[in-house]
Every structure is written in C-alpha cells, then in structure tokens.
Design a protein around this motif. Structure first.
Motif, PDB file in Angstrom:
ATOM      1  N   ARG A  25     -37.857 -38.497  16.884  1.00 20.75           N
ATOM      2  CA  ARG A  25     -38.772 -38.541  17.721  1.00 20.75           C
ATOM      3  C   ARG A  25     -38.815 -40.293  18.720  1.00 20.75           C
ATOM      4  O   ARG A  25     -39.459 -40.376  19.245  1.00 20.75           O
ATOM      5  N   GLU A  26     -38.474 -41.387  17.264  1.00 22.32           N
ATOM      6  CA  GLU A  26     -38.827 -42.447  17.247  1.00 22.32           C
ATOM      7  C   GLU A  26     -36.934 -42.792  17.401  1.00 22.32           C
ATOM      8  O   GLU A  26     -36.551 -42.292  16.469  1.00 22.32           O
ATOM      9  N   ILE A  27     -36.722 -43.603  18.393  1.00 23.97           N
ATOM     10  CA  ILE A  27     -36.243 -43.918  18.700  1.00 23.97           C
ATOM     11  C   ILE A  27     -35.470 -44.735  19.531  1.00 23.97           C
ATOM     12  O   ILE A  27     -36.582 -44.986  20.336  1.00 23.97           O
ATOM     13  N   THR A  28     -34.666 -46.201  19.218  1.00 22.36           N
ATOM     14  CA  THR A  28     -34.446 -46.781  20.433  1.00 22.36           C
ATOM     15  C   THR A  28     -33.454 -46.502  21.778  1.00 22.36           C
ATOM     16  O   THR A  28     -32.620 -45.656  21.588  1.00 22.36           O
ATOM     17  N   SER A  29     -33.939 -47.432  22.793  1.00 25.52           N
ATOM     18  CA  SER A  29     -32.865 -47.081  23.577  1.00 25.52           C
ATOM     19  C   SER A  29     -31.386 -46.641  23.872  1.00 25.52           C
ATOM     20  O   SER A  29     -31.265 -45.796  24.453  1.00 25.52           O
ATOM     21  N   LEU A  30     -31.937 -47.864  23.227  1.00 30.33           N
ATOM     22  CA  LEU A  30     -30.128 -48.432  22.654  1.00 30.33           C
ATOM     23  C   LEU A  30     -29.548 -46.466  22.001  1.00 30.33           C
ATOM     24  O   LEU A  30     -28.435 -45.454  22.646  1.00 30.33           O
ATOM     25  N   GLN A  31     -30.242 -45.974  21.269  1.00 34.06           N
ATOM     26  CA  GLN A  31     -29.791 -45.102  20.373  1.00 34.06           C
ATOM     27  C   GLN A  31     -29.342 -43.818  20.797  1.00 34.06           C
ATOM     28  O   GLN A  31     -28.568 -42.631  21.027  1.00 34.06           O
ATOM     29  N   LEU A  32     -30.620 -43.958  21.707  1.00 33.86           N
ATOM     30  CA  LEU A  32     -30.929 -42.601  22.132  1.00 33.86           C
ATOM     31  C   LEU A  32     -29.734 -42.510  23.498  1.00 33.86           C
ATOM     32  O   LEU A  32     -29.087 -41.287  23.972  1.00 33.86           O
ATOM     33  N   TRP A  33     -30.000 -42.961  23.818  1.00 32.78           N
ATOM     34  CA  TRP A  33     -27.866 -43.427  24.998  1.00 32.78           C
ATOM     35  C   TRP A  33     -26.736 -42.890  24.441  1.00 32.78           C
ATOM     36  O   TRP A  33     -25.959 -41.718  24.527  1.00 32.78           O
ATOM     37  N   GLU A  34     -26.647 -43.880  23.138  1.00 32.10           N
ATOM     38  CA  GLU A  34     -25.384 -43.021  22.099  1.00 32.10           C
ATOM     39  C   GLU A  34     -25.725 -41.183  21.982  1.00 32.10           C
ATOM     40  O   GLU A  34     -24.194 -40.915  21.095  1.00 32.10           O
ATOM     41  N   GLU A  35     -26.886 -41.528  21.577  1.00 29.32           N
ATOM     42  CA  GLU A  35     -26.694 -39.560  20.730  1.00 29.32           C
ATOM     43  C   GLU A  35     -26.217 -38.585  22.444  1.00 29.32           C
ATOM     44  O   GLU A  35     -25.735 -38.248  22.292  1.00 29.32           O
ATOM     45  N   ILE A  36     -26.623 -39.429  23.509  1.00 23.30           N
ATOM     46  CA  ILE A  36     -26.154 -38.293  24.453  1.00 23.30           C
ATOM     47  C   ILE A  36     -24.836 -38.521  24.922  1.00 23.30           C
ATOM     48  O   ILE A  36     -23.902 -37.981  24.664  1.00 23.30           O
ATOM     49  N   VAL A  37     -23.919 -40.036  24.825  1.00 19.70           N
ATOM     50  CA  VAL A  37     -22.420 -40.232  24.664  1.00 19.70           C
ATOM     51  C   VAL A  37     -22.147 -39.487  23.634  1.00 19.70           C
ATOM     52  O   VAL A  37     -20.317 -38.710  24.077  1.00 19.70           O
ATOM     53  N   LYS A  38     -22.493 -39.098  22.641  1.00 16.19           N
ATOM     54  CA  LYS A  38     -22.159 -38.492  21.542  1.00 16.19           C
ATOM     55  C   LYS A  38     -21.189 -36.872  22.067  1.00 16.19           C
ATOM     56  O   LYS A  38     -20.834 -36.194  21.374  1.00 16.19           O
ATOM     57  N   VAL A  39     -22.402 -36.269  22.316  1.00 20.03           N
ATOM     58  CA  VAL A  39     -22.919 -35.102  23.687  1.00 20.03           C
ATOM     59  C   VAL A  39     -21.619 -35.275  24.625  1.00 20.03           C
ATOM     60  O   VAL A  39     -20.942 -33.950  24.710  1.00 20.03           O
TER      61      VAL A  39
END
Length: 83
Positions: A25-39
């Motif tokens: 729920r709480e995430i930095t924009s860079l961490q969110l991008w990294e989560e998407i790139v993992k997928v």
C-alpha cells in the motif's frame, strides 16, 4: 491491488495492455516501477524514458512515497513522438 495500464511501447514489451498487480500500500514510485519490472523484465529498457502516472497524475521515478488504494490506476507511458 492496483490496475496497471500499458501504452505504446510498454504494451509491446509487456505483451498486454492492462493487468492487476498486488503491491504494498505504501511504496515509493521507484519501488513500484521495480515491482512492475519484476513481472515484465523487458520493460527495463525504457526506464529512463518512461512517464509514470498514478491516479492520472504524473509521477517521477524516485523516492516519492505513494499511498495506494485498492483499484488505483497506474499508467506506464513511454515517450510519444509525433510529427
């Protein structure tokens, strides 16, 4: 869970136009991008050119903390050229 929308080159690289992902729920924009790139690892090639939007607001990739709500929209918009 958030809805991730892919446009133009990001859709080609991800192989789809939209999907639902589970992220903190709480995430930095860079961490969110990294989560998407993992997928979708192929998206890594557009990292420096991508425009990121959360709830239809542009966001820079960095340390900005995002507080996401279930169903929020995250859009991945690569650079758009035109003539």
């Amino acid at each position: 869970q958030v809805s991730v929308l892919y446009f133009a080159r990001s859709a080609e690289l991800a192989g789809l136009r939209c999907e639902t992902l589970s992220v903190p729920r709480e995430i930095t924009s860079l961490q969110l991008w990294e989560e998407i790139v993992k997928v979708h690892p192929r998206l890594a090639v557009i990292r420096d050119q991508v425009i990121f939007a959360v709830r239809q607001e542009y966001v820079l990739l960095g340390d900005q903390l995002l507080v996401l709500q279930p169903g929020d929209e995250v859009a991945i918009i690569p650079p758009i050229s035109g003539g």
